[in-house]
Design a protein around this motif. Sequence first.
Motif, PDB file in Angstrom:
ATOM      1  N   HIS A 102       0.820  -1.210   0.000  1.00  0.00           N
ATOM      2  CA  HIS A 102       0.000   0.000   0.000  1.00  0.00           C
ATOM      3  C   HIS A 102       0.860   1.269   0.000  1.00  0.00           C
ATOM      4  O   HIS A 102       0.429   2.309  -0.489  1.00  0.00           O
ATOM      5  CB  HIS A 102      -0.976   0.004   1.183  1.00  0.00           C
ATOM      6  N   GLN A 103       2.072   1.185   0.526  1.00  0.00           N
ATOM      7  CA  GLN A 103       2.977   2.336   0.481  1.00  0.00           C
ATOM      8  C   GLN A 103       3.441   2.590  -0.947  1.00  0.00           C
ATOM      9  O   GLN A 103       3.466   3.740  -1.417  1.00  0.00           O
ATOM     10  CB  GLN A 103       4.171   2.097   1.401  1.00  0.00           C
ATOM     11  N   ALA A 104       3.811   1.519  -1.637  1.00  0.00           N
ATOM     12  CA  ALA A 104       4.235   1.656  -3.030  1.00  0.00           C
ATOM     13  C   ALA A 104       3.092   2.170  -3.898  1.00  0.00           C
ATOM     14  O   ALA A 104       3.288   3.027  -4.770  1.00  0.00           O
ATOM     15  CB  ALA A 104       4.731   0.309  -3.550  1.00  0.00           C
ATOM     16  N   GLU A 105       1.888   1.674  -3.658  1.00  0.00           N
ATOM     17  CA  GLU A 105       0.736   2.103  -4.449  1.00  0.00           C
ATOM     18  C   GLU A 105       0.388   3.561  -4.173  1.00  0.00           C
ATOM     19  O   GLU A 105      -0.005   4.296  -5.085  1.00  0.00           O
ATOM     20  CB  GLU A 105      -0.475   1.206  -4.140  1.00  0.00           C
ATOM     21  N   ALA A 106       0.545   4.003  -2.921  1.00  0.00           N
ATOM     22  CA  ALA A 106       0.296   5.410  -2.584  1.00  0.00           C
ATOM     23  C   ALA A 106       1.259   6.312  -3.348  1.00  0.00           C
ATOM     24  O   ALA A 106       0.883   7.384  -3.838  1.00  0.00           O
ATOM     25  CB  ALA A 106       0.441   5.627  -1.078  1.00  0.00           C
TER      26      ALA A 106
ATOM     27  N   ARG B 253      -5.758   9.892  -8.014  1.00  0.00           N
ATOM     28  CA  ARG B 253      -4.511  10.515  -7.566  1.00  0.00           C
ATOM     29  C   ARG B 253      -4.554  10.839  -6.079  1.00  0.00           C
ATOM     30  O   ARG B 253      -3.532  10.816  -5.400  1.00  0.00           O
ATOM     31  CB  ARG B 253      -4.252  11.790  -8.372  1.00  0.00           C
ATOM     32  N   ASN B 254      -5.723  11.190  -5.564  1.00  0.00           N
ATOM     33  CA  ASN B 254      -5.876  11.497  -4.144  1.00  0.00           C
ATOM     34  C   ASN B 254      -6.139  10.208  -3.381  1.00  0.00           C
ATOM     35  O   ASN B 254      -7.170   9.568  -3.554  1.00  0.00           O
ATOM     36  CB  ASN B 254      -7.023  12.489  -3.940  1.00  0.00           C
ATOM     37  N   VAL B 255      -5.198   9.836  -2.531  1.00  0.00           N
ATOM     38  CA  VAL B 255      -5.182   8.504  -1.920  1.00  0.00           C
ATOM     39  C   VAL B 255      -5.793   8.517  -0.523  1.00  0.00           C
ATOM     40  O   VAL B 255      -5.558   9.441   0.264  1.00  0.00           O
ATOM     41  CB  VAL B 255      -3.724   7.986  -1.837  1.00  0.00           C
ATOM     42  N   VAL B 256      -6.572   7.493  -0.217  1.00  0.00           N
ATOM     43  CA  VAL B 256      -7.059   7.238   1.139  1.00  0.00           C
ATOM     44  C   VAL B 256      -6.560   5.858   1.548  1.00  0.00           C
ATOM     45  O   VAL B 256      -6.845   4.867   0.868  1.00  0.00           O
ATOM     46  CB  VAL B 256      -8.604   7.281   1.210  1.00  0.00           C
ATOM     47  N   VAL B 257      -5.792   5.789   2.631  1.00  0.00           N
ATOM     48  CA  VAL B 257      -5.231   4.522   3.112  1.00  0.00           C
ATOM     49  C   VAL B 257      -5.999   4.083   4.356  1.00  0.00           C
ATOM     50  O   VAL B 257      -6.097   4.833   5.323  1.00  0.00           O
ATOM     51  CB  VAL B 257      -3.727   4.664   3.438  1.00  0.00           C
ATOM     52  N   THR B 258      -6.525   2.877   4.335  1.00  0.00           N
ATOM     53  CA  THR B 258      -7.340   2.380   5.455  1.00  0.00           C
ATOM     54  C   THR B 258      -6.800   1.062   5.998  1.00  0.00           C
ATOM     55  O   THR B 258      -7.554   0.226   6.463  1.00  0.00           O
ATOM     56  CB  THR B 258      -8.805   2.193   5.015  1.00  0.00           C
ATOM     57  N   SER B 259      -5.498   0.852   5.926  1.00  0.00           N
ATOM     58  CA  SER B 259      -4.915  -0.384   6.438  1.00  0.00           C
ATOM     59  C   SER B 259      -4.895  -0.374   7.964  1.00  0.00           C
ATOM     60  O   SER B 259      -5.168   0.639   8.608  1.00  0.00           O
ATOM     61  CB  SER B 259      -3.505  -0.576   5.866  1.00  0.00           C
TER      62      SER B 259
ATOM     63  N   THR C 206      -3.651  -1.284  12.123  1.00  0.00           N
ATOM     64  CA  THR C 206      -2.672  -0.759  13.075  1.00  0.00           C
ATOM     65  C   THR C 206      -1.270  -1.286  12.761  1.00  0.00           C
ATOM     66  O   THR C 206      -1.093  -2.477  12.513  1.00  0.00           O
ATOM     67  CB  THR C 206      -3.072  -1.165  14.503  1.00  0.00           C
ATOM     68  N   GLY C 207      -0.295  -0.391  12.783  1.00  0.00           N
ATOM     69  CA  GLY C 207       1.086  -0.804  12.565  1.00  0.00           C
ATOM     70  C   GLY C 207       1.414  -1.146  11.128  1.00  0.00           C
ATOM     71  O   GLY C 207       2.431  -1.789  10.862  1.00  0.00           O
ATOM     72  N   SER C 208       0.576  -0.713  10.189  1.00  0.00           N
ATOM     73  CA  SER C 208       0.771  -1.096   8.793  1.00  0.00           C
ATOM     74  C   SER C 208       1.630  -0.111   8.017  1.00  0.00           C
ATOM     75  O   SER C 208       1.957  -0.361   6.854  1.00  0.00           O
ATOM     76  CB  SER C 208      -0.592  -1.226   8.098  1.00  0.00           C
ATOM     77  N   GLY C 209       1.978   1.028   8.629  1.00  0.00           N
ATOM     78  CA  GLY C 209       2.792   2.009   7.925  1.00  0.00           C
ATOM     79  C   GLY C 209       1.977   3.047   7.185  1.00  0.00           C
ATOM     80  O   GLY C 209       2.375   3.514   6.114  1.00  0.00           O
ATOM     81  N   LYS C 210       0.842   3.436   7.764  1.00  0.00           N
ATOM     82  CA  LYS C 210       0.007   4.467   7.124  1.00  0.00           C
ATOM     83  C   LYS C 210       0.725   5.815   7.101  1.00  0.00           C
ATOM     84  O   LYS C 210       0.601   6.570   6.135  1.00  0.00           O
ATOM     85  CB  LYS C 210      -1.331   4.596   7.859  1.00  0.00           C
ATOM     86  N   THR C 211       1.461   6.129   8.168  1.00  0.00           N
ATOM     87  CA  THR C 211       2.181   7.400   8.210  1.00  0.00           C
ATOM     88  C   THR C 211       3.161   7.496   7.044  1.00  0.00           C
ATOM     89  O   THR C 211       3.235   8.517   6.353  1.00  0.00           O
ATOM     90  CB  THR C 211       2.936   7.545   9.540  1.00  0.00           C
TER      91      THR C 211
END
Length: 211
Positions: free
Chosen positions: A80-84, A97-103, A105-110
């Motif tokens: 999901h980081q690479a896709e963002a 282009r505007n990404v929403v990440v919903t993974s 806890t501890g998945s690296g959303k930051t």
Amino acid sequence: TAFWLKSDELMAERRKLLKEDQFLFTEVLLEPVLPYDSKVDMAEVTSELGIDPAVGALVGEALFGEFRESPNDPIKLREHQAEALRQSFQDGTAEGRNVVVTSGTGSGKTESFLLPLLTRLVRESLSWDPDGSVNEWWENPSLPFSGSRLPSRPAAMRSMILYPTNALVEDQISRLRKALRSLTSNGGRQLWFGRYTGATLGNGPVTQNNL
């Protein structure tokens, strides 16, 4: 509160309350955190997007360098980081282009939002003039507070990060500081940021009493 009290009687009463079952605490519930493997080579993603390898190396080291087992290991991203990063570097009008990440806890959303943000900033910074000196006023207690930045280029805001709570700001600000220090220590340009919360002082000169 866990703070010490002057009264031994009050502390004893507090301790008694804390030990009572079901009074303040309930049975502990454990939440399993699913593993998120880092499998995507960052160098391949940046090459795919036409990003200068030097930019990818600087940003990758700043955000993910400490997670490698060996300094020579390639920087790996989670899917999901690479896709963002891919989605963010599409044309400005591109769909998605505007990404929403919903993974979880501890998945690296930051890192999912810091990765494209810092990649853009570092890419732009390659065209900047060399950094100006830093006004280290804190090294001399006799000097009044003043801005530490003595830039060689016009100041401009490039990005804004909004957090819902001050607690989240405090939790992540150290991560941002560490990443920006890594950029400069590895030869990148100095990036500056400001933190504005409900406790931030207003306009006007800052006196010694405010430090």
